[in-house]
Design a protein around this motif. Sequence first.
Motif, PDB file in Angstrom:
ATOM      1  N   TYR A 127     -13.838  -4.850  48.176  1.00  0.00           N
ATOM      2  CA  TYR A 127     -12.878  -5.734  47.433  1.00  0.00           C
ATOM      3  C   TYR A 127     -13.723  -6.564  46.368  1.00  0.00           C
ATOM      4  O   TYR A 127     -14.871  -6.828  46.444  1.00  0.00           O
ATOM      5  CB  TYR A 127     -12.276  -6.715  48.530  1.00  0.00           C
ATOM      6  CG  TYR A 127     -11.470  -6.001  49.613  1.00  0.00           C
ATOM      7  CD1 TYR A 127     -10.116  -5.780  49.383  1.00  0.00           C
ATOM      8  CD2 TYR A 127     -12.144  -5.837  50.660  1.00  0.00           C
ATOM      9  CE1 TYR A 127      -9.502  -5.080  50.470  1.00  0.00           C
ATOM     10  CE2 TYR A 127     -11.820  -5.380  51.777  1.00  0.00           C
ATOM     11  CZ  TYR A 127     -10.217  -4.998  51.667  1.00  0.00           C
ATOM     12  OH  TYR A 127      -9.688  -4.417  52.803  1.00  0.00           O
ATOM     13  N   CYS A 128     -12.938  -6.489  45.315  1.00  0.00           N
ATOM     14  CA  CYS A 128     -13.448  -7.415  44.153  1.00  0.00           C
ATOM     15  C   CYS A 128     -13.841  -8.715  44.652  1.00  0.00           C
ATOM     16  O   CYS A 128     -12.979  -9.529  45.461  1.00  0.00           O
ATOM     17  CB  CYS A 128     -12.471  -7.491  43.016  1.00  0.00           C
ATOM     18  SG  CYS A 128     -13.130  -8.836  41.884  1.00  0.00           S
ATOM     19  N   ALA A 129     -14.963  -9.528  44.631  1.00  0.00           N
ATOM     20  CA  ALA A 129     -15.429 -10.698  45.326  1.00  0.00           C
ATOM     21  C   ALA A 129     -14.557 -11.798  44.556  1.00  0.00           C
ATOM     22  O   ALA A 129     -14.486 -12.918  45.199  1.00  0.00           O
ATOM     23  CB  ALA A 129     -16.795 -10.965  45.087  1.00  0.00           C
ATOM     24  N   TYR A 130     -14.095 -11.803  43.522  1.00  0.00           N
ATOM     25  CA  TYR A 130     -13.109 -12.515  42.653  1.00  0.00           C
ATOM     26  C   TYR A 130     -11.619 -12.627  42.838  1.00  0.00           C
ATOM     27  O   TYR A 130     -10.981 -13.284  43.480  1.00  0.00           O
ATOM     28  CB  TYR A 130     -13.543 -12.563  41.033  1.00  0.00           C
ATOM     29  CG  TYR A 130     -15.023 -12.739  40.999  1.00  0.00           C
ATOM     30  CD1 TYR A 130     -15.602 -13.691  41.481  1.00  0.00           C
ATOM     31  CD2 TYR A 130     -15.804 -11.680  40.205  1.00  0.00           C
ATOM     32  CE1 TYR A 130     -17.134 -14.069  41.424  1.00  0.00           C
ATOM     33  CE2 TYR A 130     -17.148 -12.096  39.832  1.00  0.00           C
ATOM     34  CZ  TYR A 130     -17.780 -12.931  40.690  1.00  0.00           C
ATOM     35  OH  TYR A 130     -19.357 -13.147  40.581  1.00  0.00           O
ATOM     36  N   CYS A 131     -11.073 -11.296  42.387  1.00  0.00           N
ATOM     37  CA  CYS A 131      -9.694 -11.299  42.526  1.00  0.00           C
ATOM     38  C   CYS A 131      -9.157 -10.978  43.868  1.00  0.00           C
ATOM     39  O   CYS A 131      -8.075 -10.506  43.902  1.00  0.00           O
ATOM     40  CB  CYS A 131      -9.215 -10.561  41.105  1.00  0.00           C
ATOM     41  SG  CYS A 131      -9.348  -8.751  41.470  1.00  0.00           S
ATOM     42  N   GLU A 132     -10.088 -10.158  44.612  1.00  0.00           N
ATOM     43  CA  GLU A 132      -9.795  -9.706  46.058  1.00  0.00           C
ATOM     44  C   GLU A 132      -9.044  -8.327  45.951  1.00  0.00           C
ATOM     45  O   GLU A 132      -8.543  -7.986  47.262  1.00  0.00           O
ATOM     46  CB  GLU A 132      -8.943 -10.819  46.850  1.00  0.00           C
ATOM     47  CG  GLU A 132      -9.692 -12.059  46.931  1.00  0.00           C
ATOM     48  CD  GLU A 132      -9.154 -12.797  47.911  1.00  0.00           C
ATOM     49  OE1 GLU A 132      -9.358 -12.967  48.925  1.00  0.00           O
ATOM     50  OE2 GLU A 132      -8.253 -13.920  47.416  1.00  0.00           O
ATOM     51  N   ALA A 174     -17.546  -6.632  41.884  1.00  0.00           N
ATOM     52  CA  ALA A 174     -16.529  -6.910  41.025  1.00  0.00           C
ATOM     53  C   ALA A 174     -15.804  -5.846  40.530  1.00  0.00           C
ATOM     54  O   ALA A 174     -16.427  -4.935  40.109  1.00  0.00           O
ATOM     55  CB  ALA A 174     -16.982  -7.974  40.100  1.00  0.00           C
ATOM     56  N   CYS A 175     -14.487  -5.910  40.218  1.00  0.00           N
ATOM     57  CA  CYS A 175     -13.786  -4.882  39.516  1.00  0.00           C
ATOM     58  C   CYS A 175     -13.996  -4.867  37.981  1.00  0.00           C
ATOM     59  O   CYS A 175     -14.818  -6.046  37.699  1.00  0.00           O
ATOM     60  CB  CYS A 175     -12.426  -4.870  39.826  1.00  0.00           C
ATOM     61  SG  CYS A 175     -11.601  -6.546  39.133  1.00  0.00           S
ATOM     62  N   SER A 176     -13.581  -4.077  37.294  1.00  0.00           N
ATOM     63  CA  SER A 176     -14.102  -4.076  35.756  1.00  0.00           C
ATOM     64  C   SER A 176     -13.256  -5.112  35.227  1.00  0.00           C
ATOM     65  O   SER A 176     -13.565  -5.604  34.171  1.00  0.00           O
ATOM     66  CB  SER A 176     -13.716  -2.721  35.089  1.00  0.00           C
ATOM     67  OG  SER A 176     -12.287  -2.083  35.356  1.00  0.00           O
ATOM     68  N   ARG A 177     -12.018  -5.354  35.623  1.00  0.00           N
ATOM     69  CA  ARG A 177     -11.019  -6.436  34.973  1.00  0.00           C
ATOM     70  C   ARG A 177     -12.023  -7.924  35.105  1.00  0.00           C
ATOM     71  O   ARG A 177     -12.015  -8.557  33.952  1.00  0.00           O
ATOM     72  CB  ARG A 177      -9.915  -6.584  35.716  1.00  0.00           C
ATOM     73  CG  ARG A 177      -9.188  -7.782  35.490  1.00  0.00           C
ATOM     74  CD  ARG A 177      -8.289  -8.339  36.396  1.00  0.00           C
ATOM     75  NE  ARG A 177      -7.343  -9.455  35.913  1.00  0.00           N
ATOM     76  CZ  ARG A 177      -8.023 -10.642  36.026  1.00  0.00           C
ATOM     77  NH1 ARG A 177      -9.256 -11.081  36.374  1.00  0.00           N
ATOM     78  NH2 ARG A 177      -7.316 -11.790  35.538  1.00  0.00           N
ATOM     79  N   CYS A 178     -12.347  -8.188  36.323  1.00  0.00           N
ATOM     80  CA  CYS A 178     -13.110  -9.478  36.320  1.00  0.00           C
ATOM     81  C   CYS A 178     -14.491  -9.390  35.625  1.00  0.00           C
ATOM     82  O   CYS A 178     -14.926 -10.353  35.288  1.00  0.00           O
ATOM     83  CB  CYS A 178     -13.316  -9.824  37.872  1.00  0.00           C
ATOM     84  SG  CYS A 178     -11.464 -10.243  38.770  1.00  0.00           S
ATOM     85  N   ASN A 179     -15.047  -8.195  35.887  1.00  0.00           N
ATOM     86  CA  ASN A 179     -16.590  -8.354  35.670  1.00  0.00           C
ATOM     87  C   ASN A 179     -16.841  -7.933  34.341  1.00  0.00           C
ATOM     88  O   ASN A 179     -17.342  -8.828  33.464  1.00  0.00           O
ATOM     89  CB  ASN A 179     -17.148  -6.895  36.366  1.00  0.00           C
ATOM     90  CG  ASN A 179     -18.624  -6.862  36.073  1.00  0.00           C
ATOM     91  OD1 ASN A 179     -19.298  -7.773  35.611  1.00  0.00           O
ATOM     92  ND2 ASN A 179     -19.365  -5.781  36.651  1.00  0.00           N
TER      93      ASN A 179
HETATM   94 ZN   LIG Z   1     -11.352  -8.445  40.318  1.00  0.00          ZN
END
Ligand SMILES: [Zn+2]
Length: 212
Positions: free
Chosen positions: A31-36, A65-70
Amino acid sequence: MRPLQRPDYTGKPIKKYKDYLEALQTAFGQYCAYCERLDKLDVEHVVPQSKAPELRLTWSNLLLACSRCNRDFKRSQNDSRDGYIWPDIDNPLLYLDYLPDGRVRVQATLKVAEKQKAENTIALLCLDDKAQKQIVLNRARRNTFRVAQQAKENYLKRYSSIDEVLAQAALGHWSVWFRVFEDVPEVVEALWNCSDFPNTGFRLIREKTNVD
Ligand SMILES: [Zn+2]
């Protein structure tokens, strides 16, 4: 953001930071550590490489992290960890509140300085993307709230088991599942210990919120 307890890195020495991907997935799940969200993940530098090149290969500076958040939002905007909250050193559940309509807000009980850190974090990662055209996160969290609330109803009527709840929760947004089930201790415990969500920072949460 799910609270994370970082295990020590015990693998072989790494030459490229991307080689930490597998170890990070083993440590924290997919999972993305930020948006989950369950998504394609990159190795993300908490303090950006451009700001701290000496931390480029440092295990404690890396998350998934996903590319959206990162790439789309956080990028190299932060100079350090200061002024924000981070899932591997703070308890995000004390800072962020997830609402059934999909929004994320700072916890109302925070003191001013802490509130500012939570607000900075929401802004850095665009965690509350209601004003964005695509509103990816708000919509996904709203849907997850609906699914989780239905799952809770079924669980309380004994139509479904804890394992069935966890199978649905594994689709992502751990914090939403935590919020929905926070008054059902055995499910909260299961969410903490679920193998899909390894190293969830349960000790920290239990000490501070007295969930026992
Ligand atoms: Zn994310």
